[in-house]
Design a protein around this motif. Structure first.
Motif, PDB file in Angstrom:
ATOM      1  N   ASN A  12       8.038  12.160  -0.256  1.00 20.94           N
ATOM      2  CA  ASN A  12       7.845  13.339   0.593  1.00 20.94           C
ATOM      3  C   ASN A  12       9.072  13.655   1.454  1.00 20.94           C
ATOM      4  OD1 ASN A  12       7.778  11.425   2.617  1.00 20.94           O
ATOM      5  ND2 ASN A  12       5.907  12.172   3.563  1.00 20.94           N
ATOM      6  N   GLY A  13      10.157  12.901   1.259  1.00 15.70           N
ATOM      7  CA  GLY A  13      11.387  13.165   1.984  1.00 15.70           C
ATOM      8  C   GLY A  13      11.633  12.268   3.178  1.00 15.70           C
ATOM      9  N   THR A  14      10.645  11.486   3.592  1.00 16.50           N
ATOM     10  CA  THR A  14      10.818  10.546   4.704  1.00 16.50           C
ATOM     11  C   THR A  14      11.859   9.490   4.322  1.00 16.50           C
ATOM     12  OG1 THR A  14       8.552  10.844   5.474  1.00 16.50           O
ATOM     13  CG2 THR A  14       9.657   8.800   6.111  1.00 16.50           C
ATOM     14  N   VAL A  15      12.737   9.158   5.274  1.00 13.56           N
ATOM     15  CA  VAL A  15      13.789   8.179   5.009  1.00 13.56           C
ATOM     16  C   VAL A  15      13.551   6.926   5.840  1.00 13.56           C
ATOM     17  CG1 VAL A  15      16.266   7.710   5.081  1.00 13.56           C
ATOM     18  CG2 VAL A  15      15.450  10.008   4.499  1.00 13.56           C
ATOM     19  N   LEU A  16      13.469   5.778   5.174  1.00  8.43           N
ATOM     20  CA  LEU A  16      13.387   4.482   5.854  1.00  8.43           C
ATOM     21  C   LEU A  16      14.791   3.911   5.952  1.00  8.43           C
ATOM     22  CD1 LEU A  16      10.236   2.942   4.088  1.00  8.43           C
ATOM     23  CD2 LEU A  16      10.336   4.270   6.216  1.00  8.43           C
ATOM     24  N   ALA A  17      15.107   3.299   7.095  1.00  9.05           N
ATOM     25  CA  ALA A  17      16.476   2.879   7.387  1.00  9.05           C
ATOM     26  C   ALA A  17      16.968   1.737   6.509  1.00  9.05           C
ATOM     27  CB  ALA A  17      16.598   2.488   8.856  1.00  9.05           C
ATOM     28  N   ASN A  18      16.066   0.865   6.060  1.00  7.20           N
ATOM     29  CA  ASN A  18      16.470  -0.253   5.200  1.00  7.20           C
ATOM     30  C   ASN A  18      15.285  -0.704   4.351  1.00  7.20           C
ATOM     31  OD1 ASN A  18      14.940  -2.309   6.771  1.00  7.20           O
ATOM     32  ND2 ASN A  18      16.519  -1.974   8.332  1.00  7.20           N
ATOM     33  N   ARG A  19      15.469  -1.781   3.614  1.00  7.12           N
ATOM     34  CA  ARG A  19      14.474  -2.215   2.627  1.00  7.12           C
ATOM     35  C   ARG A  19      13.630  -3.394   3.107  1.00  7.12           C
ATOM     36  NH1 ARG A  19      15.586   0.399  -2.211  1.00  7.12           N
ATOM     37  NH2 ARG A  19      17.098   2.050  -1.804  1.00  7.12           N
ATOM     38  N   ILE A  20      13.529  -3.600   4.402  1.00 11.70           N
ATOM     39  CA  ILE A  20      12.737  -4.702   4.955  1.00 11.70           C
ATOM     40  C   ILE A  20      11.542  -4.130   5.712  1.00 11.70           C
ATOM     41  CG2 ILE A  20      12.738  -6.705   6.482  1.00 11.70           C
ATOM     42  CD1 ILE A  20      15.794  -6.824   6.066  1.00 11.70           C
ATOM     43  N   ALA A  21      10.356  -4.642   5.397  1.00 15.18           N
ATOM     44  CA  ALA A  21       9.136  -4.152   6.052  1.00 15.18           C
ATOM     45  C   ALA A  21       8.282  -5.312   6.512  1.00 15.18           C
ATOM     46  CB  ALA A  21       8.335  -3.270   5.100  1.00 15.18           C
ATOM     47  N   LYS A  22       7.646  -5.109   7.656  1.00 12.69           N
ATOM     48  CA  LYS A  22       6.584  -6.021   8.078  1.00 12.69           C
ATOM     49  C   LYS A  22       5.316  -5.562   7.400  1.00 12.69           C
ATOM     50  CE  LYS A  22       3.315  -6.798  11.747  1.00 12.69           C
ATOM     51  NZ  LYS A  22       2.287  -6.076  10.954  1.00 12.69           N
ATOM     52  N   SER A  23       4.729  -6.423   6.596  1.00 13.65           N
ATOM     53  CA  SER A  23       3.454  -6.112   5.967  1.00 13.65           C
ATOM     54  C   SER A  23       2.315  -6.327   6.960  1.00 13.65           C
ATOM     55  CB  SER A  23       3.252  -7.012   4.741  1.00 13.65           C
ATOM     56  OG  SER A  23       2.099  -6.645   4.023  1.00 13.65           O
ATOM     57  N   ALA A  24       1.166  -5.745   6.663  1.00 18.13           N
ATOM     58  CA  ALA A  24       0.018  -5.835   7.570  1.00 18.13           C
ATOM     59  C   ALA A  24      -0.487  -7.265   7.690  1.00 18.13           C
ATOM     60  CB  ALA A  24      -1.107  -4.933   7.081  1.00 18.13           C
ATOM     61  N   MET A  25      -0.818  -7.652   8.906  1.00 21.78           N
ATOM     62  CA  MET A  25      -1.497  -8.909   9.188  1.00 21.78           C
ATOM     63  C   MET A  25      -2.609  -8.629  10.179  1.00 21.78           C
ATOM     64  SD  MET A  25       1.632 -11.595   9.776  1.00 21.78           S
ATOM     65  CE  MET A  25       2.631 -10.407  10.689  1.00 21.78           C
ATOM     66  N   SER A  26      -3.691  -9.363  10.074  1.00 21.22           N
ATOM     67  CA  SER A  26      -4.755  -9.233  11.056  1.00 21.22           C
ATOM     68  C   SER A  26      -4.247  -9.722  12.409  1.00 21.22           C
ATOM     69  CB  SER A  26      -5.969 -10.061  10.626  1.00 21.22           C
ATOM     70  OG  SER A  26      -6.940 -10.080  11.646  1.00 21.22           O
ATOM     71  N   GLU A  27      -4.338  -8.859  13.421  1.00 14.30           N
ATOM     72  CA  GLU A  27      -3.934  -9.266  14.767  1.00 14.30           C
ATOM     73  C   GLU A  27      -5.143  -9.732  15.580  1.00 14.30           C
ATOM     74  OE1 GLU A  27      -1.434  -5.523  13.651  1.00 14.30           O
ATOM     75  OE2 GLU A  27      -3.545  -5.729  14.254  1.00 14.30           O
ATOM     76  N   ASN A  28      -6.299  -9.056  15.381  1.00 16.33           N
ATOM     77  CA  ASN A  28      -7.521  -9.402  16.108  1.00 16.33           C
ATOM     78  C   ASN A  28      -7.277  -9.366  17.618  1.00 16.33           C
ATOM     79  OD1 ASN A  28     -10.250  -9.883  15.714  1.00 16.33           O
ATOM     80  ND2 ASN A  28     -10.038 -12.105  15.781  1.00 16.33           N
ATOM     81  N   LEU A  29      -6.552  -8.325  18.060  1.00 16.06           N
ATOM     82  CA  LEU A  29      -6.134  -8.244  19.459  1.00 16.06           C
ATOM     83  C   LEU A  29      -6.629  -6.982  20.148  1.00 16.06           C
ATOM     84  CD1 LEU A  29      -2.477  -9.620  19.400  1.00 16.06           C
ATOM     85  CD2 LEU A  29      -4.493 -10.669  20.444  1.00 16.06           C
TER      86      LEU A  29
END
Length: 405
Positions: A12-29
């Motif tokens: 859709n044209g969105t640009v991410l700055a690099n190829r590293i991502a935090k994947s989802a984790m349960s925070e339960n917070l």
């Protein structure tokens, strides 16, 4: 040759700055009203400094009556809108994007905190994790309830966009509701929502279409999808490839690959083969095949711990983003350390209790405790006691149940 520091342009044209991502984790917070708390928001303020191109939150529920964990954030209306805006603003002034993973647990809701479980079919969960095996049989969703849930996904995504988040991710993996509809093991319906592959895949496609209709073409929508359920009679690799093709044709912006359910938790341990552990990436064989059927950006999560392995994975161009989860708990500045090559490896061994049933829970709650430390302004604690984590978690469940009465 693609590198970890290269930017990535989504469909859709969105640009991410690099190829590293935090994947989802349960925070339960969250808290008993299911709003984002200061501790949760503060943890993302810290991760916003990590240098990652993308942060994906732990699963946010679309329905207050369907909780995966006692302290899930729930977004079903605007009642916590200011807190959501504060959460979204944690990445302001950085190059990091913050997406919210949105979810409905289906039969994988905790029966200790949900009075009624709903699922595609009346098939109970048999789990060995903190989502304990239960004799509670879920009620099969009616057609009207299914249509309502689809609308809820769209409504939640729209609210999150209004709050300032950069995108959303549909949780279509790990045995939650979308995954349940896709699996012939948990979906034995005989109507338009089950039976053939096309009917089982209808639910996730309708969710994507509803979200897209409510957020428009410029707001990124991703999905977390199983490579397989690793269960006899479950969602297969062949089915998964077909879903990837369908979602790619529909226009989805990012597909994250994982695998397993709480009955067969491959997402936590891979397939346990020594060769898999050594190469680190649990689902690399699958993503090589997926690359051949789609040009949609692919994110691979599960097992990455060594910078050279991450670099080689991206350079191969079989995947577009390296997804990291547990390493973010223990190394909150991880992306900067990867990109500057100031650290080579990111081990994530948990401190165990020695009791098998409790240590199974540690795969989630020990890391939740580390996220809480981060949100409280504390450093990660590699020797954090499994027993203290366990008893604190039991206290949390008890407190939740007493408050809800």
């Amino acid at each position: 040759m693609t590198k970890l520091q290269d930017s990535l342009t989504l469909p859709n044209g969105t640009v991410l700055a690099n190829r590293i991502a935090k994947s989802a984790m349960s925070e339960n917070l969250s808290n008993v009203t299911h709003e984002p708390t200061a501790v949760l928001i503060n943890s993302y303020k810290e991760w916003a400094k990590s240098g990652a191109g993308l942060l994906i939150t732990g699963n946010v529920m679309i329905d207050n009556k369907a909780l995966g964990e006692p302290m899930n954030v729930v977004v079903e209306d605007h009642r916590h809108f200011k807190k959501l805006q504060e959460w979204a603003a944690t990445v302001k002034g950085t190059d990091t994007h913050l997406w919210v993973q949105i979810n409905h647990p289906g039969r994988q809701a905790m029966d200790q905190i949900n009075s009624v479980l709903k699922a595609p079919s009346a098939i109970p969960l048999k789990s060995k994790s903190r989502k304990k095996a239960t004799t509670k049989i879920p009620k099969a969703l009616t057609d009207l309830e299914i249509q309502d849930i689809i609308k809820q996904f769209g409504n939640t995504a729209k609210i999150l966009k209004e709050a300032g988040f950069n995108g959303v991710q549909i949780h279509g993996a790990h045995g939650y509701l979308v995954s349940q509809f896709l699996s012939p093991y948990t979906n034995v319906r005989k109507d338009e929502w089950g039976g053939t592959f096309e009917k089982r895949a209808r639910f996730v496609l309708e969710i994507y279409k509803e979200i897209r209709a409510q957020v428009g073409p410029d707001f990124p929508i991703g999905i977390k999808l199983n490579s397989a359920d690793f269960q006899k009679g479950g969602f297969s690799e062949e089915d998964s490839m077909k879903v990837i093709e369908l979602l790619s044709e529909a226009g989805i912006d990012l597909i994250e690959i994982s695998g397993g359910t709480y009955e067969a938790p491959a997402m936590m341990m891979g397939n346990r083969k020594q060769s898999t552990k050594e190469r680190e990436a649990y689902f690399i064989d699958y993503i090589e095949k997926a690359r051949k059927v789609t040009k949609t950006p692919l994110m691979l999560t599960g097992g990455f711990r060594t910078v050279s392995v991450m670099q080689n994975a991206i350079a191969s161009e079989k995947l577009d983003i390296v997804g990291l989860a547990r390493p973010f708990c223990l190394f909150p500045n991880i992306a900067n350390e990867i990109l500057t090559e100031s650290r080579d490896t990111f081990p994530t061994d948990i401190n165990k209790s020695g009791v098998k049933s409790i240590d199974g829970m540690m795969n989630i709650i020990w890391y939740e405790a580390q996220i809480k430390r981060l949100g409280l302004g504390k450093l990660p604690k590699l020797k954090l006691s499994a027993w203290s984590v366990f008893f604190n978690y039991l206290f949390l469940i008890l407190k939740f149940k007493l408050t809800k009465k």
